[in-house]
Scaffold this motif. Sequence first.
Motif, PDB file in Angstrom:
ATOM      1  N   LEU A 196       0.848  -1.192   0.000  1.00  0.00           N
ATOM      2  CA  LEU A 196       0.000   0.000   0.000  1.00  0.00           C
ATOM      3  C   LEU A 196       0.880   1.238   0.000  1.00  0.00           C
ATOM      4  O   LEU A 196       1.883   1.286   0.711  1.00  0.00           O
ATOM      5  N   TYR A 197       0.502   2.233  -0.797  1.00  0.00           N
ATOM      6  CA  TYR A 197       1.301   3.463  -0.807  1.00  0.00           C
ATOM      7  C   TYR A 197       0.394   4.685  -0.880  1.00  0.00           C
ATOM      8  O   TYR A 197      -0.765   4.612  -1.280  1.00  0.00           O
ATOM      9  N   HIS A 198       0.952   5.802  -0.461  1.00  0.00           N
ATOM     10  CA  HIS A 198       0.265   7.080  -0.643  1.00  0.00           C
ATOM     11  C   HIS A 198       1.287   8.181  -0.879  1.00  0.00           C
ATOM     12  O   HIS A 198       2.484   8.025  -0.615  1.00  0.00           O
ATOM     13  N   ILE A 199       0.812   9.284  -1.419  1.00  0.00           N
ATOM     14  CA  ILE A 199       1.608  10.505  -1.578  1.00  0.00           C
ATOM     15  C   ILE A 199       0.911  11.565  -0.740  1.00  0.00           C
ATOM     16  O   ILE A 199      -0.231  11.937  -1.022  1.00  0.00           O
ATOM     17  N   GLN A 200       1.603  12.034   0.296  1.00  0.00           N
ATOM     18  CA  GLN A 200       0.921  12.851   1.293  1.00  0.00           C
ATOM     19  C   GLN A 200       1.857  13.905   1.876  1.00  0.00           C
ATOM     20  O   GLN A 200       3.082  13.758   1.861  1.00  0.00           O
ATOM     21  N   THR A 201       1.249  14.951   2.400  1.00  0.00           N
ATOM     22  CA  THR A 201       1.991  16.009   3.086  1.00  0.00           C
ATOM     23  C   THR A 201       2.450  15.518   4.453  1.00  0.00           C
ATOM     24  O   THR A 201       1.709  14.842   5.165  1.00  0.00           O
ATOM     25  N   LYS A 202       3.691  15.864   4.804  1.00  0.00           N
ATOM     26  CA  LYS A 202       4.262  15.502   6.106  1.00  0.00           C
ATOM     27  C   LYS A 202       4.698  16.767   6.831  1.00  0.00           C
ATOM     28  O   LYS A 202       4.895  17.809   6.213  1.00  0.00           O
TER      29      LYS A 202
END
Length: 581
Positions: free
Chosen positions: A132-138
């Motif tokens: 599972l992957y995501h592209i997200q703000t950290k």
Amino acid sequence: MKATQFFITTQKEAPADAEVVSHRLMTRAGMIKKLGSGIYSYMPMGLRVIRKIERIVREEMDRAGAVELLMPVVQPAEFWQETGRWEKMGPELMRVKDRHDRDFIIQPTSEEVVTDIARQELRSYKQLPRNLYHIQTKFRDERRPRFGVMRSREFIMKDAYSFDRDAVSAKASYQVMAQAYRRIFDRFGLTYRAVAADSGAIGGDLSEEFQVIAATGEDAIVYCAASDYAANMEKAEALAPQAPRKAPSQPMARTPTPGRSTCADVAALLDLPLATTVKSLVLATDDLNAHGAVERIVIWLLLLRGDHDMNEIKVAKVPGLNAGFRFATTAEIEAHFGTRPGYLGPIGLKAPVRIVADREVAQMSDWICGANEEDFHLTGVNWGRDLPEPGLVVDIRNVVEGDASPDGKGPLTIERGIEVGHVFYLGTKYSEPMKASFLDENGKPRLLEMGCYGIGITRLPAAAIEQNHDDRGIIWPDAIAPFTVVICPIGMDRSAEVKLAAHKLHDELAGAGVDVMLDDRGERPGAMFADWELIGVPHRVVISERGLKEGQLEYQHRRDSAAVKVPSGEVFDYVRSRLKT
């Protein structure tokens, strides 16, 4: 795209606080705008780069069998308390409370959340493997944000997490991701190295960093040009010298060295190579009792060649030091050595210490060290004669240029890099404390084996610029440029022929799927060219009335020193032939 429809915000001057090239150029090119310390708005030009990076990442992650989801930026504290990171993470973890006084965090990463999803959804071995992957703000509350988006507090990352039934399967999933990362970075068009990295407390060898090569990089990358060996400085092994230790040729002598407390100063005073000196580093370990109080303090003396540096990662793996160490206090040093730092050595101790010799030091003869007396050093020191052979000999130093490669295939070279990706085998580091298990074929519960895989989406543009720029501005690789081609018409507002030719070429390129910009702002040629050289669009076509009369247009790649003339009827095919697909 027409320039008058876009939002171009180039600047002549860089901000005063810009320390590196990428920060200066991204600001001047109108790609980022600072909002607060370590917090930036991505302007339209910069966002186009980010979106192109994301597209490549998504395509290759999907191709590798990963499935995208989106996990929240704000996460309940209890998940982080389960793994112990609520306490361990320190001040970089942004902690907040809601109106009900409940604790939350602004996520710097998502291991806890994805493990919670897995323990609820992955119940059977039949559902594995899964990625599972995501592209997200950290957000990480860096104490000292610097270098623009290179080390900002808010940033975007791609995180992927694999789940497997056992270590063998997990390592297979790791290799799938490692190869996917190589395809991703190949497509970016950047010069990079995949280097072996330290696995920390988890152990094992399955950890690689992806480093974009740049002279301004913070990380030292070690590699052998004659083989595939590559590692970061923390991981790179320094081999023991192959030649046998030379026999003693000098008597040990107490030598005056007034005011010379460093190896370099002593070597200069005695007119001897720095490599003949041995430096003494004093560490301490605290043995605690059942109540957490210090029961015993153990003092350690680490011996390294005077021109070598200690590698703390390697030291942390030395038996006895691997549970945690600190540098000894001045009082502890004086109690064991009888003098202050600067004149320390392994001979004539006031109290017992545990000696650790680096591999190189263990092979030295006739060496120089402190005499444990202020303003004096010992010369002509030899193992076995003047002091016992070292009981513990390990690799505790950083490698240096020219050291032998661990694979025996040549010398090591060191260059600088910027870490933009990391693949890492986690094992059960998170599944165990969070009790994330599945039922195997026999109906027995087993912990999920995990891997994690990150790419710094918003760090990549900065890394690309650090690698690709000149005194005029950015030089983007085709794959991640905000626009691939820019058409610069001269006198478009005065010439119907120029306007017609510019629009015709724009429409042809756009129709062929080329990301093209037509600068229809009516700027002077010098100002127009300067803008696009600063922004870094890789391919430029100039259309002028004179050129059209001669039946020619001008093409220039951003790296070329001069333009080439191309027949008007051939420019579309010529430009397409120069594009890197």
